[in-house]
Design a protein around this motif. Structure first.
Motif, PDB file in Angstrom:
ATOM      1  N   THR A   7       0.860  -1.189   0.000  1.00 57.92           N
ATOM      2  CA  THR A   7       0.000   0.000   0.000  1.00 57.92           C
ATOM      3  C   THR A   7       0.896   1.238   0.000  1.00 57.92           C
ATOM      4  OG1 THR A   7      -0.022   0.187   2.396  1.00 57.92           O
ATOM      5  CG2 THR A   7      -1.715  -1.214   1.413  1.00 57.92           C
ATOM      6  N   TYR A   8       0.275   2.369  -0.358  1.00 60.27           N
ATOM      7  CA  TYR A   8       1.050   3.610  -0.312  1.00 60.27           C
ATOM      8  C   TYR A   8       1.480   3.951   1.105  1.00 60.27           C
ATOM      9  CZ  TYR A   8       0.546   4.738  -5.235  1.00 60.27           C
ATOM     10  OH  TYR A   8       0.656   4.720  -6.601  1.00 60.27           O
ATOM     11  N   GLU A   9       0.629   3.591   2.063  1.00 55.48           N
ATOM     12  CA  GLU A   9       0.993   3.859   3.457  1.00 55.48           C
ATOM     13  C   GLU A   9       2.295   3.137   3.806  1.00 55.48           C
ATOM     14  OE1 GLU A   9      -2.163   3.038   6.190  1.00 55.48           O
ATOM     15  OE2 GLU A   9      -0.857   3.379   7.916  1.00 55.48           O
ATOM     16  N   LEU A  11       4.516   2.078   1.665  1.00 52.54           N
ATOM     17  CA  LEU A  11       5.593   2.604   0.825  1.00 52.54           C
ATOM     18  C   LEU A  11       6.139   3.910   1.406  1.00 52.54           C
ATOM     19  CD1 LEU A  11       7.206   2.278  -1.818  1.00 52.54           C
ATOM     20  CD2 LEU A  11       5.455   3.631  -2.949  1.00 52.54           C
ATOM     21  N   ILE A  12       5.217   4.769   1.838  1.00 50.79           N
ATOM     22  CA  ILE A  12       5.649   6.053   2.414  1.00 50.79           C
ATOM     23  C   ILE A  12       6.446   5.811   3.694  1.00 50.79           C
ATOM     24  CG2 ILE A  12       4.781   8.117   3.607  1.00 50.79           C
ATOM     25  CD1 ILE A  12       2.556   8.215   1.466  1.00 50.79           C
ATOM     26  N   LYS A  15       9.788   4.709   2.730  1.00 50.09           N
ATOM     27  CA  LYS A  15      10.595   5.809   2.169  1.00 50.09           C
ATOM     28  C   LYS A  15      11.078   6.748   3.276  1.00 50.09           C
ATOM     29  CE  LYS A  15      10.949   9.408  -1.245  1.00 50.09           C
ATOM     30  NZ  LYS A  15      12.392   9.470  -1.074  1.00 50.09           N
ATOM     31  N   ARG A  16      10.198   6.978   4.261  1.00 44.87           N
ATOM     32  CA  ARG A  16      10.609   7.833   5.382  1.00 44.87           C
ATOM     33  C   ARG A  16      11.828   7.243   6.082  1.00 44.87           C
ATOM     34  NH1 ARG A  16       4.895   8.697   6.849  1.00 44.87           N
ATOM     35  NH2 ARG A  16       4.460  10.790   6.133  1.00 44.87           N
ATOM     36  N   ASP A  19      14.820   7.656   3.926  1.00 47.70           N
ATOM     37  CA  ASP A  19      15.246   9.061   3.943  1.00 47.70           C
ATOM     38  C   ASP A  19      16.034   9.400   5.210  1.00 47.70           C
ATOM     39  OD1 ASP A  19      14.146   9.471   1.512  1.00 47.70           O
ATOM     40  OD2 ASP A  19      12.365  10.542   2.210  1.00 47.70           O
ATOM     41  N   LEU A  47      12.209  11.436  17.187  1.00 47.16           N
ATOM     42  CA  LEU A  47      12.822  12.737  17.401  1.00 47.16           C
ATOM     43  C   LEU A  47      14.332  12.576  17.313  1.00 47.16           C
ATOM     44  CD1 LEU A  47      11.825  15.586  18.390  1.00 47.16           C
ATOM     45  CD2 LEU A  47      12.625  14.874  20.619  1.00 47.16           C
ATOM     46  N   MET A  56       9.032   8.547  20.471  1.00 44.07           N
ATOM     47  CA  MET A  56       8.115   9.265  21.362  1.00 44.07           C
ATOM     48  C   MET A  56       6.676   8.828  21.109  1.00 44.07           C
ATOM     49  SD  MET A  56      10.384  11.473  22.668  1.00 44.07           S
ATOM     50  CE  MET A  56       9.364  12.681  23.484  1.00 44.07           C
ATOM     51  N   ASN A  82       2.841  11.735   9.611  1.00 41.54           N
ATOM     52  CA  ASN A  82       2.370  12.740   8.670  1.00 41.54           C
ATOM     53  C   ASN A  82       3.441  13.594   8.008  1.00 41.54           C
ATOM     54  OD1 ASN A  82      -0.245  11.937   9.199  1.00 41.54           O
ATOM     55  ND2 ASN A  82      -0.419  13.325  10.948  1.00 41.54           N
ATOM     56  N   TYR A  83       4.573  13.722   8.650  1.00 40.05           N
ATOM     57  CA  TYR A  83       5.571  14.609   8.049  1.00 40.05           C
ATOM     58  C   TYR A  83       6.978  14.326   8.554  1.00 40.05           C
ATOM     59  CZ  TYR A  83       5.536  17.213  12.414  1.00 40.05           C
ATOM     60  OH  TYR A  83       5.664  17.568  13.729  1.00 40.05           O
ATOM     61  N   LEU A  84       7.916  14.904   7.847  1.00 39.06           N
ATOM     62  CA  LEU A  84       9.311  14.913   8.272  1.00 39.06           C
ATOM     63  C   LEU A  84       9.705  16.377   8.411  1.00 39.06           C
ATOM     64  CD1 LEU A  84      12.270  13.742   8.505  1.00 39.06           C
ATOM     65  CD2 LEU A  84      12.392  13.957   6.026  1.00 39.06           C
ATOM     66  N   ARG A  85      10.258  16.722   9.543  1.00 38.57           N
ATOM     67  CA  ARG A  85      10.681  18.116   9.741  1.00 38.57           C
ATOM     68  C   ARG A  85      12.166  18.147  10.057  1.00 38.57           C
ATOM     69  NH1 ARG A  85       8.156  23.058  10.836  1.00 38.57           N
ATOM     70  NH2 ARG A  85       9.255  24.494  12.205  1.00 38.57           N
ATOM     71  N   LEU A  86      12.911  18.864   9.230  1.00 38.24           N
ATOM     72  CA  LEU A  86      14.344  19.019   9.464  1.00 38.24           C
ATOM     73  C   LEU A  86      14.591  20.329  10.192  1.00 38.24           C
ATOM     74  CD1 LEU A  86      15.843  17.975   5.988  1.00 38.24           C
ATOM     75  CD2 LEU A  86      15.422  16.540   7.995  1.00 38.24           C
TER      76      LEU A  86
END
Lengths: 120, 583
Positions: A7-9, A11-12, A15-16, A19, A47, A56, A82-86
């Motif tokens: 599924t895309y879930e 796959l994402i 990928k995360r 990354d 984190l 966390m 939901n996201y990656l924050r650098l």
């Protein structure tokens, strides 16, 4: 994490994790751990600080792994479902301070080992 | 310094046995030798060799107990001889690391010292003994297992050290029960200094904390600690013990000690005869401070566990905001995690005493406190470090925030409440690319349902004719190309799309006060021009606000410099397009 995403879930999520290796020194076991954690904890968050990845859940640390940040342009990151924050690197204006003491006080109340015969 | 080596402080516990039965002993019934197949010397040798194979070098090896003097004469001698030889063999490596070569060192209750005096003389063993002050409490608390007093014998043993040049010192831990006898403590220090071979300048106090003391001892309040500290200065400043009271007596509360490390797990290790490794005597036998076993685990695992466990222990309680303002975080590092977790507090239990000491010893408050706090947070804390990031303007011209404040017309170009990107069911409030403190990335697929919400007032901001105004969308790919006369490397523009007010008015929004526009098909239409392995970028503003941004750039050089990159609200994204079995 080895299995082919269906599924895309998935796959994402995969990928995360991949990354993350651009920013931290991670073994395959570490990546499996992160992938499984994110899969089992939809509200979970990874984190990254300068040398630790903290797992966390609801702002509480439940686990951590030692991992050095290899991307000198960041001071850390946050990874969630939901996201990656650098977090960009902050260049200090001062020289900074040492990481602290080299002498052990080992004071367990009445049982200390205040040995300062070999201090720096 | 040779950067190939990692230097550690190693405390070795060759036996858990003790010949005394101190009433408040934190080890309680654990003061007997544990059954193990390993011999004391063999474990130390094995550990040292294994550490060294991984380039980990103990710059200091101290023996601790139990009570090391309960070892047989031979075992004690062999251990001391080995450590002495270790220092000589590794002299160059240790001194290259910036450390002094010492003598073998033991922590002892001094009760059996006479049995090992020959070895102590032969190897010039450094001795750190424990006493209770005032001495009248020593005989009350520090007794043998048969409840016999120990002070007389211990003072006799101290006499044995008189003729040998080794380093010898004692220390005392102060609880509320001791604090009640301040006058007597002062007198006993003078007595020991005058009537024994101990130079009481080389003595140290510890401040007791409540942990496994059988409810016999209770900690001093922070105010009492300060009173105690000041009283010692009042009595001994300017005397022949001036050096001690302004030095070693309270050095434990200065920045040189393990309690003032960012992460003591990087440097301090306690090894037991059975090979178990803990943080220190405080953490000994506690699972949260257990790092592994030298016989069973790799050195890398032990080191990682050590760092990890101390990191976790520091984060059991939230960061204390008082430590932000104090100015001494760069020295204190919030104190010992073991004590903090025992007390369920989040700052050093001797905080006030430390602050007094820092002042007296001319440690200045940190001129770069904000930076020290930030550096501490990014290394040691799980709180969001972005909120601690210092705001610094290294330029000679105004910061962007200042320029925005001085020109209300810029407000909505940078407003962080005007755009919300919604992907499937998740909403992402958008911030200006150049004001935000971090870079956010999301992941889009052909299945993603993507909408942009824009606050309705935006269509009227900096615009005389809203009907001619539009939601302005810019899509950039992850391809980097060189643009313009200045040859700047920038993300490649893929498309610009404007949605006029008339269209926005006709779309029914599920969010009050917001226009909505569905981007799903727009993104799909351009998917072949997006990059798959690097991040793409999408910006939102209005036509009028965009015009104002460029007008401002033309009119104000400072603004042009500060807003040289696209300033609008944005989101970076990876686009994943792959056929999947279940999609």
């Amino acid at each position: 994490m080895n299995k082919e995403p269906e599924t895309y879930e998935e796959l994402i999520r995969k990928k995360r994790c991949v990354d993350l290796t651009q920013h931290y020194n991670l073994t395959k076991d570490d990546l499996d751990l992160i992938y499984n954690f994110l899969e089992k904890n939809p509200d979970g968050m990874i984190l990254g600080s300068t040398n630790v990845l903290s797992f966390m859940v609801k702002n509480q640390i439940v686990y951590s792994i030692v991992s050095r940040c290899i991307n000198s342009s960041i001071d850390g990151l946050t990874l969630s479902k939901n996201y990656l924050r650098l977090k960009p690197h902050y260049t200090p204006s001062s020289g900074g301070h040492s990481s602290g003491g080299s002498s052990s006080n080992n004071n367990n109340n009445n049982n200390n080992n205040n040995n300062n015969n070999n201090n720096r | 310094m040779n950067n190939n080596y990692k230097y550690i402080h190693l405390l070795y516990v060759p036996t858990m046995a003790c010949n005394m039965g101190c009433k408040y002993c934190y080890l309680e019934d654990n003061t007997k030798d544990e059954k193990t197949n390993y011999k004391a010397l063999d474990t130390l040798k094995f550990a040292i060799e294994k550490f060294k194979e991984s380039n980990v070098i103990p710059f200091n090896i101290s023996l601790h107990g139990g009570e090391v003097t309960t070892l047989s004469k031979k075992d004690f001698h062999d251990l001391i001889a080995y450590i002495s030889d270790y220092y000589q063999t590794n002299k160059e490596i240790i001194t290259n690391g910036g450390f002094k070569i010492g003598n073998p060192h033991i922590k002892t209750n001094l009760y059996n010292l006479e049995e090992h005096i020959d070895t102590i003389k032969e190897y010039n063993v450094s001795i750190s003994g424990s006493l209770d002050l005032p001495l009248l409490l020593h005989d009350e608390y520090r007794v043998t297992k048969n409840n016999q007093k120990t002070l007389t014998k211990i003072l006799d043993n101290i006499k044995l050290l008189e003729s040998i040049p080794n380093k010898k010192k004692v220390s005392a831990t102060i609880f509320k029960e001791h604090y009640k006898y301040l006058d007597q403590i002062v007198e006993d220090i003078k007595y020991l200094h005058k009537n024994t071979c101990l130079d009481m300048n080389d003595f140290n106090f510890m401040i007791g904390f409540d942990y496994n003391s059988n409810d016999i001892l209770h900690h001093m309040s922070e105010e009492e600690q300060v009173t105690f500290y000041k009283r010692m200065h009042q009595e001994f400043d300017g005397t022949d013990l001036d050096l001690g009271v302004n030095g070693p007596w309270f050095n434990e509360f200065g920045p040189e000690y393990c309690t003032n490390c960012d992460n003591c797990g990087e440097k301090f290790f306690l090894l037991e005869k059975n090979g178990d490794i803990y943080s220190c005597v405080r953490g000994q036998k506690h699972p949260d401070y257990y790092y592994g076993n030298i016989y069973k685990d790799t050195i890398q695992n032990i080191l990682d566990n050590a760092f990890n466990k101390i990191f976790l222990n520091h984060n059991k309680e939230p960061f204390n905001e008082e430590c932000l303002q104090c100015g001494y975080l760069y020295l204190c590092k919030t104190g010992c995690p073991f004590v903090k977790n025992t007390y369920k507090t989040n700052k050093s239990y001797t905080c006030k005493l430390q602050q007094e000491l820092y002042k007296d010893r001319n440690y200045l408050k940190d001129a770069y406190n904000e930076e020290s706090v930030y550096n501490y947070m990014i290394k040691m804390r799980t709180e969001n470090s972005e909120q601690y990031r210092p705001k610094v303007n290294n330029n000679d011209y105004p910061m962007l925030e200042e320029l925005i404040q001085n020109d209300p017309k810029l407000k909505y170009i940078y407003d962080d409440k005007s755009f919300i990107l919604k992907v499937d069911d998740v909403e992402y409030p958008l911030e200006s690319q150049i004001l935000k403190k971090g870079r956010d990335f999301i992941y889009l697929t052909p299945n993603s349902k993507i909408k942009i919400y824009m606050k309705k007032n935006m269509i009227e901001e900096e615009c005389d004719y809203p009907l001619n105004n539009a939601l302005y969308i810019m899509l950039l790919s992850g391809n980097m190309i060189t643009y313009g006369d200045e040859n700047r490397l920038k993300q490649q523009h893929v498309m610009t799309h404007q949605v006029y007010k008339g269209v926005l008015d006709q779309n029914t929004s599920d969010k009050e006060d917001y226009y909505v526009y569905d981007l799903t098909n727009l993104i799909k239409e351009y998917k072949n021009y997006l990059t798959m392995d690097t991040s793409n970028n999408i910006f939102f503003t209005t036509t009028s606000l965009r015009d104002y941004h460029y007008t401002k750039q033309k009119n104000n050089a400072y603004y042009h410099i500060q807003a040289i990159n696209l300033p609008f609200q944005n989101m970076e994204f990876y686009y994943i397009d792959k056929e999947l079995k279940n999609e």
